[in-house]
Design a protein around this motif. Structure first.
Motif, PDB file in Angstrom:
ATOM      1  N   ALA A  16       0.864  -1.183   0.000  1.00 57.40           N
ATOM      2  CA  ALA A  16       0.000   0.000   0.000  1.00 57.40           C
ATOM      3  C   ALA A  16       0.896   1.227   0.000  1.00 57.40           C
ATOM      4  O   ALA A  16       1.910   1.265   0.689  1.00 57.40           O
ATOM      5  N   ALA A  17       0.508   2.226  -0.784  1.00 55.43           N
ATOM      6  CA  ALA A  17       1.257   3.480  -0.831  1.00 55.43           C
ATOM      7  C   ALA A  17       0.306   4.634  -0.569  1.00 55.43           C
ATOM      8  O   ALA A  17      -0.798   4.667  -1.108  1.00 55.43           O
ATOM      9  N   ILE A  18       0.732   5.557   0.274  1.00 56.20           N
ATOM     10  CA  ILE A  18       0.020   6.814   0.494  1.00 56.20           C
ATOM     11  C   ILE A  18       0.930   7.916  -0.024  1.00 56.20           C
ATOM     12  O   ILE A  18       2.069   8.056   0.426  1.00 56.20           O
ATOM     13  N   VAL A  19       0.429   8.663  -0.992  1.00 57.79           N
ATOM     14  CA  VAL A  19       1.206   9.721  -1.627  1.00 57.79           C
ATOM     15  C   VAL A  19       0.662  11.071  -1.178  1.00 57.79           C
ATOM     16  O   VAL A  19      -0.541  11.317  -1.262  1.00 57.79           O
ATOM     17  N   THR A  20       1.553  11.925  -0.688  1.00 54.31           N
ATOM     18  CA  THR A  20       1.181  13.282  -0.282  1.00 54.31           C
ATOM     19  C   THR A  20       1.711  14.252  -1.325  1.00 54.31           C
ATOM     20  O   THR A  20       2.906  14.255  -1.630  1.00 54.31           O
ATOM     21  N   GLY A  80      -4.042   7.236  -2.484  1.00 52.30           N
ATOM     22  CA  GLY A  80      -3.470   5.932  -2.182  1.00 52.30           C
ATOM     23  C   GLY A  80      -3.418   5.046  -3.409  1.00 52.30           C
ATOM     24  O   GLY A  80      -4.114   5.285  -4.397  1.00 52.30           O
ATOM     25  N   ALA A  81      -2.578   4.037  -3.340  1.00 48.29           N
ATOM     26  CA  ALA A  81      -2.467   3.065  -4.424  1.00 48.29           C
ATOM     27  C   ALA A  81      -2.043   1.732  -3.829  1.00 48.29           C
ATOM     28  O   ALA A  81      -1.378   1.688  -2.793  1.00 48.29           O
ATOM     29  N   THR A  82      -2.448   0.649  -4.473  1.00 51.76           N
ATOM     30  CA  THR A  82      -1.935  -0.669  -4.109  1.00 51.76           C
ATOM     31  C   THR A  82      -1.065  -1.152  -5.254  1.00 51.76           C
ATOM     32  O   THR A  82      -1.361  -0.912  -6.422  1.00 51.76           O
ATOM     33  N   ILE A  83       0.006  -1.815  -4.892  1.00 50.80           N
ATOM     34  CA  ILE A  83       1.002  -2.273  -5.856  1.00 50.80           C
ATOM     35  C   ILE A  83       1.296  -3.739  -5.563  1.00 50.80           C
ATOM     36  O   ILE A  83       1.373  -4.139  -4.407  1.00 50.80           O
ATOM     37  N   GLU A  84       1.493  -4.525  -6.604  1.00 44.51           N
ATOM     38  CA  GLU A  84       1.988  -5.892  -6.434  1.00 44.51           C
ATOM     39  C   GLU A  84       3.398  -5.936  -6.995  1.00 44.51           C
ATOM     40  O   GLU A  84       3.641  -5.489  -8.116  1.00 44.51           O
ATOM     41  N   ALA A  85       4.330  -6.445  -6.182  1.00 45.10           N
ATOM     42  CA  ALA A  85       5.724  -6.505  -6.599  1.00 45.10           C
ATOM     43  C   ALA A  85       6.429  -7.645  -5.885  1.00 45.10           C
ATOM     44  O   ALA A  85       5.944  -8.162  -4.884  1.00 45.10           O
TER      45      ALA A  85
END
Length: 76
Positions: A23-27, A35-40
């Protein structure tokens, strides 16, 4: 804490690294957030994906966290 994705063996016997969810929270510089979810396969690869999604000139901060629990249904 370092979390490493598990490996699995596919039908042909090849070892494949499983993707983890992040999970990413971008300010943004104006104070708004998204927010974004990423698979890596790793935290470093998750960061690369996130940095390619957003314009770094408009961002003041990013928080990234591994999602360690399975999604649960919310019963209200």
């Amino acid at each position: 804490m370092v979390v490493k994705p598990e490996s699995a063996i596919d039908a042909k016997g090849a070892i494949q690294t499983m993707l983890m969810k992040y999970a990413a929270i971008v300010t943004y510089t104006d104070g708004s957030k998204t927010g974004a979810t990423i698979e890596a396969q790793s935290t470093a690869k998750a960061w690369n994906k996130i940095l390619n999604l957003f314009n770094p000139e408009t961002i003041s901060g990013i928080e990234v966290a591994a999602i360690l629990t399975r999604e649960r249904e919310c019963k209200a």
